[in-house]
Design a protein around this motif. Structure first.
Motif, PDB file in Angstrom:
ATOM      1  N   TYR A 122       0.686  -1.620   0.358  1.00  0.00           N
ATOM      2  CA  TYR A 122      -0.106  -0.055   0.262  1.00  0.00           C
ATOM      3  C   TYR A 122       1.441   1.325   0.296  1.00  0.00           C
ATOM      4  CZ  TYR A 122      -2.703   3.422   1.954  1.00  0.00           C
ATOM      5  OH  TYR A 122      -3.414   4.867   2.086  1.00  0.00           O
ATOM      6  N   LEU A 123       1.773   1.094   0.456  1.00  0.00           N
ATOM      7  CA  LEU A 123       2.511   2.827   0.991  1.00  0.00           C
ATOM      8  C   LEU A 123       3.291   2.668  -0.244  1.00  0.00           C
ATOM      9  CD1 LEU A 123       3.737   2.613   3.868  1.00  0.00           C
ATOM     10  CD2 LEU A 123       1.903   3.579   4.212  1.00  0.00           C
ATOM     11  N   LYS A 124       3.918   1.643  -0.582  1.00  0.00           N
ATOM     12  CA  LYS A 124       4.727   2.085  -2.042  1.00  0.00           C
ATOM     13  C   LYS A 124       4.050   2.147  -3.125  1.00  0.00           C
ATOM     14  CE  LYS A 124       8.978   0.890  -4.325  1.00  0.00           C
ATOM     15  NZ  LYS A 124       9.689   1.704  -2.783  1.00  0.00           N
ATOM     16  N   LYS A 125       2.945   2.216  -2.923  1.00  0.00           N
ATOM     17  CA  LYS A 125       1.792   2.453  -4.380  1.00  0.00           C
ATOM     18  C   LYS A 125       1.563   4.152  -4.311  1.00  0.00           C
ATOM     19  CE  LYS A 125      -0.808  -2.267  -5.820  1.00  0.00           C
ATOM     20  NZ  LYS A 125      -1.557  -3.171  -5.316  1.00  0.00           N
ATOM     21  N   LYS A 126       1.819   3.833  -2.533  1.00  0.00           N
ATOM     22  CA  LYS A 126       1.324   5.478  -2.824  1.00  0.00           C
ATOM     23  C   LYS A 126       2.278   6.881  -3.006  1.00  0.00           C
ATOM     24  CE  LYS A 126      -1.950   7.144  -0.256  1.00  0.00           C
ATOM     25  NZ  LYS A 126      -3.294   8.034  -0.245  1.00  0.00           N
ATOM     26  N   GLY A 127       3.852   5.793  -2.561  1.00  0.00           N
ATOM     27  CA  GLY A 127       5.278   6.805  -3.510  1.00  0.00           C
ATOM     28  C   GLY A 127       5.420   7.028  -1.954  1.00  0.00           C
ATOM     29  N   PHE A 128       5.691   6.439  -0.754  1.00  0.00           N
ATOM     30  CA  PHE A 128       5.927   7.135  -0.104  1.00  0.00           C
ATOM     31  C   PHE A 128       7.587   5.729  -0.275  1.00  0.00           C
ATOM     32  CE2 PHE A 128       1.918   7.252   2.165  1.00  0.00           C
ATOM     33  CZ  PHE A 128       2.396   8.785   2.773  1.00  0.00           C
ATOM     34  N   LYS A 129       8.487   6.959   0.335  1.00  0.00           N
ATOM     35  CA  LYS A 129       9.976   5.939   0.830  1.00  0.00           C
ATOM     36  C   LYS A 129      10.140   4.942   1.646  1.00  0.00           C
ATOM     37  CE  LYS A 129      12.927   8.502  -2.528  1.00  0.00           C
ATOM     38  NZ  LYS A 129      13.353   7.598  -3.557  1.00  0.00           N
ATOM     39  N   LEU A 130      10.414   3.815   1.316  1.00  0.00           N
ATOM     40  CA  LEU A 130      10.292   3.055   2.860  1.00  0.00           C
ATOM     41  C   LEU A 130      12.400   2.963   3.217  1.00  0.00           C
ATOM     42  CD1 LEU A 130       7.399   0.741   1.350  1.00  0.00           C
ATOM     43  CD2 LEU A 130       7.471   2.520   3.066  1.00  0.00           C
ATOM     44  N   GLY A 131      12.116   2.133   4.212  1.00  0.00           N
ATOM     45  CA  GLY A 131      13.216   1.823   4.887  1.00  0.00           C
ATOM     46  C   GLY A 131      13.488   1.218   5.897  1.00  0.00           C
ATOM     47  N   ILE A 132      13.673   0.037   6.163  1.00  0.00           N
ATOM     48  CA  ILE A 132      13.860  -0.633   7.600  1.00  0.00           C
ATOM     49  C   ILE A 132      15.404  -1.036   8.454  1.00  0.00           C
ATOM     50  CG2 ILE A 132      14.344  -2.643   8.379  1.00  0.00           C
ATOM     51  CD1 ILE A 132      13.271  -4.269   5.885  1.00  0.00           C
ATOM     52  N   ILE A 133      15.040  -0.256   9.554  1.00  0.00           N
ATOM     53  CA  ILE A 133      16.337  -0.076  10.854  1.00  0.00           C
ATOM     54  C   ILE A 133      15.686  -0.641  11.829  1.00  0.00           C
ATOM     55  CG2 ILE A 133      16.795   1.693  12.499  1.00  0.00           C
ATOM     56  CD1 ILE A 133      15.790   3.617  10.711  1.00  0.00           C
ATOM     57  N   THR A 134      17.342  -1.427  11.700  1.00  0.00           N
ATOM     58  CA  THR A 134      17.325  -2.455  12.611  1.00  0.00           C
ATOM     59  C   THR A 134      18.680  -3.175  13.132  1.00  0.00           C
ATOM     60  OG1 THR A 134      16.333  -5.080  12.863  1.00  0.00           O
ATOM     61  CG2 THR A 134      17.786  -4.596  10.565  1.00  0.00           C
ATOM     62  N   ASN A 135      18.489  -3.961  14.230  1.00  0.00           N
ATOM     63  CA  ASN A 135      19.879  -4.428  15.007  1.00  0.00           C
ATOM     64  C   ASN A 135      20.413  -5.667  14.404  1.00  0.00           C
ATOM     65  OD1 ASN A 135      19.902  -2.322  16.335  1.00  0.00           O
ATOM     66  ND2 ASN A 135      19.648  -3.003  18.398  1.00  0.00           N
ATOM     67  N   SER A 136      22.104  -5.617  14.224  1.00  0.00           N
ATOM     68  CA  SER A 136      22.778  -6.629  13.968  1.00  0.00           C
ATOM     69  C   SER A 136      22.472  -7.964  14.916  1.00  0.00           C
ATOM     70  CB  SER A 136      23.790  -6.832  14.077  1.00  0.00           C
ATOM     71  OG  SER A 136      24.713  -7.890  14.199  1.00  0.00           O
ATOM     72  N   ASP A 137      22.219  -9.385  14.741  1.00  0.00           N
ATOM     73  CA  ASP A 137      21.951 -10.477  14.807  1.00  0.00           C
ATOM     74  C   ASP A 137      23.251 -10.856  15.521  1.00  0.00           C
ATOM     75  OD1 ASP A 137      19.597 -10.776  14.416  1.00  0.00           O
ATOM     76  OD2 ASP A 137      19.885 -11.738  12.777  1.00  0.00           O
ATOM     77  N   GLY A 138      24.644 -10.438  15.219  1.00  0.00           N
ATOM     78  CA  GLY A 138      25.587 -10.500  15.738  1.00  0.00           C
ATOM     79  C   GLY A 138      25.995 -12.064  15.681  1.00  0.00           C
TER      80      GLY A 138
END
Length: 241
Positions: A122-138
């Motif tokens: 839905y968000l991609k079709k709306k034209g938003f920039k998307l990202g993921i912010i996560t932590n490493s698994d080590g």
């Protein structure tokens, strides 16, 4: 409508990964239990005079895992070592590595949430920039590999993994600021969506982003104190964006 209007100038939306886009908690608990079983067997074999019960080991391991995870300590070897220190048990580095391997052999099997798939499309079709912010698994974990298995991973413009590439892990503000900079956007025009009230929401707000808490089970007390908006399902965000 005031609480919805704070998102009207949003250009980019960032997501946490575990327990936000994919189910992780149940597999993590299953993996922790497997490690606990192995630690108990290790104690029986190497500390014959020690009367540690498995339930005591379980209590300590789960407490340590929760505490260190909230602090952004992603290295599972540190989890086991901290638990062993509290229990008065010594183990070699090879044992810590083995338990970490056991953990990730189970915890890395994550299923995407259906509402996550629907929302990202839905968000991609709306034209938003998307990202993921996560932590490493080590060590012995492989966050990049787990991320690559997400069905719509190609929809994301950037992926920031705290704890890697000299970027500090959440709840430090650095990964949020780096993400906005890479997008070429001010933090005020970016939103963070995550399940952790501290690592995802408070940290994002401290960095200058808006924050949305995904409280799927309605278990976060005073949830509105951590985020600008609280939802039980990602589908609810379609009404905002």
């Amino acid at each position: 409508m005031e609480e919805i209007n704070v998102f009207r100038n949003t250009n980019a939306i960032f997501f946490d990964f575990d327990n936000t886009l994919v189910s992780f908690e149940e597999k993590s608990h299953e993996a922790l239990q497997k490690v606990i079983d192995d630690i108990y067997n290790y104690v029986v074999e190497n500390y014959s005079n020690n009367k540690l019960e498995k339930n005591e080991i379980k209590k300590v391991v789960f407490e340590i895992a929760k505490s260190l995870d909230e602090e952004g300590v992603y290295d599972r070897k540190i989890w086991w070592q901290t638990a062993l220190d509290r229990l008065g048990i010594k183990a070699g580095m090879e044992d810590l590595y083995e338990w970490t391997q056991i953990y990730w052999s189970i915890a890395s099997n994550n299923v995407p949430y259906e509402d996550a798939i629907d929302l990202i499309e839905y968000l991609k079709k709306k034209g938003f920039k998307l990202g993921i912010i996560t932590n490493s698994d080590g060590e012995w974990g492989d966050k990049k590999s787990r991320l690559s298995k997400f069905p719509l991973i190609s929809y994301f413009d950037i992926i920031i993994i705290g704890g890697e590439n000299n970027i500090k892990p959440k709840p430090n503000v650095e990964p949020f600021i780096v993400a906005c900079e890479k997008m070429g956007l001010n933090t005020s025009s970016c939103v963070m969506v995550g399940d952790d009230p501290v690592k995802d929401c408070l940290a994002a707000k401290k960095a200058g982003l808006r924050a949305i808490l995904v409280d799927r089970k309605g278990q976060v007390k005073y949830a509105e104190l951590y985020a600008d908006y609280v939802v039980n399902s990602l589908k609810e965000l379609e009404e905002i964006f």
